[in-house]
Scaffold this motif. Sequence first.
Motif, PDB file in Angstrom:
ATOM      1  N   GLY A  12       0.805  -1.205   0.000  1.00  0.00           N
ATOM      2  CA  GLY A  12       0.000   0.000   0.000  1.00  0.00           C
ATOM      3  C   GLY A  12       0.841   1.260   0.000  1.00  0.00           C
ATOM      4  N   ALA A  13       1.934   1.229   0.765  1.00  0.00           N
ATOM      5  CA  ALA A  13       2.819   2.395   0.812  1.00  0.00           C
ATOM      6  C   ALA A  13       3.503   2.624  -0.535  1.00  0.00           C
ATOM      7  N   VAL A  14       4.008   1.542  -1.134  1.00  0.00           N
ATOM      8  CA  VAL A  14       4.666   1.659  -2.438  1.00  0.00           C
ATOM      9  C   VAL A  14       3.679   2.162  -3.488  1.00  0.00           C
ATOM     10  N   ALA A  15       2.456   1.640  -3.462  1.00  0.00           N
ATOM     11  CA  ALA A  15       1.441   2.043  -4.432  1.00  0.00           C
ATOM     12  C   ALA A  15       1.073   3.519  -4.262  1.00  0.00           C
ATOM     13  N   HIS A  16       1.025   3.989  -3.024  1.00  0.00           N
ATOM     14  CA  HIS A  16       0.663   5.392  -2.776  1.00  0.00           C
ATOM     15  C   HIS A  16       1.753   6.325  -3.274  1.00  0.00           C
ATOM     16  N   VAL A  17       3.004   5.940  -3.047  1.00  0.00           N
ATOM     17  CA  VAL A  17       4.117   6.759  -3.551  1.00  0.00           C
ATOM     18  C   VAL A  17       4.100   6.788  -5.071  1.00  0.00           C
TER      19      VAL A  17
ATOM     20  N   LEU B 142      -0.730   8.600   3.669  1.00  0.00           N
ATOM     21  CA  LEU B 142      -1.935   7.838   3.342  1.00  0.00           C
ATOM     22  C   LEU B 142      -3.124   8.356   4.144  1.00  0.00           C
ATOM     23  N   PRO B 143      -4.232   8.689   3.492  1.00  0.00           N
ATOM     24  CA  PRO B 143      -5.454   9.091   4.206  1.00  0.00           C
ATOM     25  C   PRO B 143      -5.975   7.935   5.064  1.00  0.00           C
ATOM     26  N   GLU B 144      -6.789   8.240   6.037  1.00  0.00           N
ATOM     27  CA  GLU B 144      -7.318   7.218   6.944  1.00  0.00           C
ATOM     28  C   GLU B 144      -8.132   6.164   6.188  1.00  0.00           C
ATOM     29  N   ARG B 145      -8.852   6.573   5.164  1.00  0.00           N
ATOM     30  CA  ARG B 145      -9.662   5.607   4.418  1.00  0.00           C
ATOM     31  C   ARG B 145      -8.781   4.595   3.690  1.00  0.00           C
ATOM     32  N   PHE B 146      -7.571   5.010   3.275  1.00  0.00           N
ATOM     33  CA  PHE B 146      -6.647   4.080   2.631  1.00  0.00           C
ATOM     34  C   PHE B 146      -6.065   3.109   3.662  1.00  0.00           C
ATOM     35  N   VAL B 147      -5.795   3.615   4.853  1.00  0.00           N
ATOM     36  CA  VAL B 147      -5.292   2.752   5.934  1.00  0.00           C
ATOM     37  C   VAL B 147      -6.355   1.715   6.288  1.00  0.00           C
ATOM     38  N   LEU B 148      -7.618   2.164   6.352  1.00  0.00           N
ATOM     39  CA  LEU B 148      -8.717   1.237   6.640  1.00  0.00           C
ATOM     40  C   LEU B 148      -8.833   0.179   5.541  1.00  0.00           C
ATOM     41  N   ALA B 149      -8.681   0.598   4.287  1.00  0.00           N
ATOM     42  CA  ALA B 149      -8.743  -0.347   3.171  1.00  0.00           C
ATOM     43  C   ALA B 149      -7.637  -1.398   3.281  1.00  0.00           C
ATOM     44  N   MET B 150      -6.418  -0.957   3.654  1.00  0.00           N
ATOM     45  CA  MET B 150      -5.318  -1.909   3.811  1.00  0.00           C
ATOM     46  C   MET B 150      -5.595  -2.885   4.942  1.00  0.00           C
ATOM     47  N   ALA B 151      -6.180  -2.404   6.032  1.00  0.00           N
ATOM     48  CA  ALA B 151      -6.494  -3.276   7.163  1.00  0.00           C
ATOM     49  C   ALA B 151      -7.507  -4.337   6.762  1.00  0.00           C
ATOM     50  N   ILE B 152      -8.526  -3.925   5.995  1.00  0.00           N
ATOM     51  CA  ILE B 152      -9.549  -4.886   5.546  1.00  0.00           C
ATOM     52  C   ILE B 152      -8.939  -5.910   4.588  1.00  0.00           C
ATOM     53  N   MET B 153      -8.091  -5.456   3.649  1.00  0.00           N
ATOM     54  CA  MET B 153      -7.452  -6.392   2.717  1.00  0.00           C
ATOM     55  C   MET B 153      -6.549  -7.364   3.453  1.00  0.00           C
ATOM     56  N   ALA B 154      -5.811  -6.866   4.450  1.00  0.00           N
ATOM     57  CA  ALA B 154      -4.925  -7.742   5.232  1.00  0.00           C
ATOM     58  C   ALA B 154      -5.739  -8.779   5.999  1.00  0.00           C
TER      59      ALA B 154
END
Length: 460
Positions: free
Chosen positions: A30-35, A43-55
Motif C-alpha cells: 500500500g505504501a509503495v502504491a501510494h508513492v 496515506l489518508p485514513e480511508r486508505f489505511v482502513l482499506a489496507m487493514a480490511i485487505m490484510a
Amino acid sequence: MPGEIKGLAERYPAQLMVPIIDVLSIVLGGAVAHVWRFGNLQLPERFVLAMAIMALLVVIFNTVLGGYSRWRVTRVSTLLGRLLLVWMMVALMAMSTIYLADAAQRYSRLWVGVTLLVSFIIAASARVTAQLVLRGVRLRGMARRSVFLIGPGHHLVNVAKGMRASPGEGYSIAGVERLSGMPDQACVTRLSKRVNDSGASEVWICVPLEMGSVVRTIFHALRNHTAEVRFIPDFKDMHLLNHRVSEVVGHYSIDLSVTPMDGMARVIKRIEDILLGVFISILILPICVMIVLAIKLTSPGPVLFKQYRTGANGKQFKVYKFRSMEVHHEEGGRLTQATPGDPRVTKVGAFLRRTSLDELPQFYNVLQGRMSIVGPRPHALAHNEHYKELVESYMRRHKVKPGITGWAQVNGLRGETDTLEKMEKRVEYDLWYIDNWSLWLDLRIIILTVFKGFISKNAY
C-alpha cells in the motif's frame, strides 16, 4: 548452531510468522502504491482502513484454504497456487465493493490494484525464500526432527525410504524398534526406555491394520513421554484415494476413499469451470460454426452426437460431441470403439477426432455443471460395465465430475483403449489426478492441453 535453528523454528512456527508477513506485505504494498500513484507517503485514513480490511481478508482466506498449515511438507508450487487464489479473491472483493458502493472517487482503483500486485510479489517471494532457506538448512543436517520408528521390519524399511526420498522435509531416524508380533511387557518396558534415551522429537508407530491393538499398547507405554506420537498404518495393496484423517459424529475417521471436491474445493472448482468455460466458449464459437457447416455439407444426419455417460458419484448424464461417424446402429446394443481406417468415420470426422475438435460441444456440459474442463474422461456405459471388474478401483474415477481433458490425456493416454494394460494406465493417471487435485494442477493441465493435448496419433 543446529540446536539454535531448531529452537528458532519451534518458537516462531510458520502458522505464526507467515500471517504476519502477509499483513506486512499488504502494508508495504500500500505504501509503495501510494508513492507511485500520488508521490507521497501520507496515506489518508480511508486508505489505511482499506489496507487493514485487505490484510484481514488475506489472513482469513489463507486460513480457510490451508495456506498456513502443513508448511513443512507442502511444495512451493502448491503454496504459490493457494496464495495466487487468495489474492485474486481479495482483488475481486475489493473491486466489487468499490463498484457497488460507488466509491471510485474516494478510492483509487489503480492504487488498490498496485497494492495487491506489489504485496503478492512480496508475500510470494517471502514464501519461496523461506522454503529454500529451510530446505537448504535441513539438507545440511540442521533444524531436523528426530524420529523413533516402531513396527514390522518391512514397513519400517518403506518409511525409511520415504524419509530418504524427501530430505527437504527434515526428518532423521533416532532409533528403530522392530516388531514381529504383539509386544510383551518386557518389550514395552524396554521400548519406553529406548525412546527416552534416544531423545527423539517424534515416535512413529508403523504397523498394518491387523496389528491395530499394538498401537494402544505402545501409546499407553509412552504416556509419560513428551515426544509427538504418530500412527502410520500400512495399507499394503489397498488403492487409496484422497486419504486423510477427519472427524465424523465426534469420532476420528481414517478416510480411505473420498472425493476431494468437497467444501471450498468444490466452490473453487465450479468457479474455475464457469469463468474458463464462458471465456473459452466465446473464443471457440466461430470454430464451432464452421464445424457445423462442414458436417452438414458432407454427410447426412444430425450435427451433434449424444450419448449417456457416467458422471460424478455414478450419476448418468448426456454428453455432447460433434458427430464424426456416419449414422449407424449396432446390434445388441454393443459399442465398438473406432479403429484405424474405420469405415464409419467420415472425412470431416477423422479430422475432428484427430484434433479433438469433436469434443468442443462439451463446454456446454461444463456450463450445465455436469462436466468440468479438467477431470477423468467419461467412458461409454458399456465400457464401464466391462472394465469395472477388470481394473482395480476403476469406478473410483467417478468420485469427481468427468472432464474435457485430463491428466491421462496430456500424458498421451487418449484415444482407443484396445488392451487392458492401456485402460489400467489411464485409470492410474485419473486416480493420481483425483488424489492430487489443486487449482494449480488444473491450470497446468489446461496449458499442456493447448500445447500438446489436441492432436494424438491414438485418436481414430
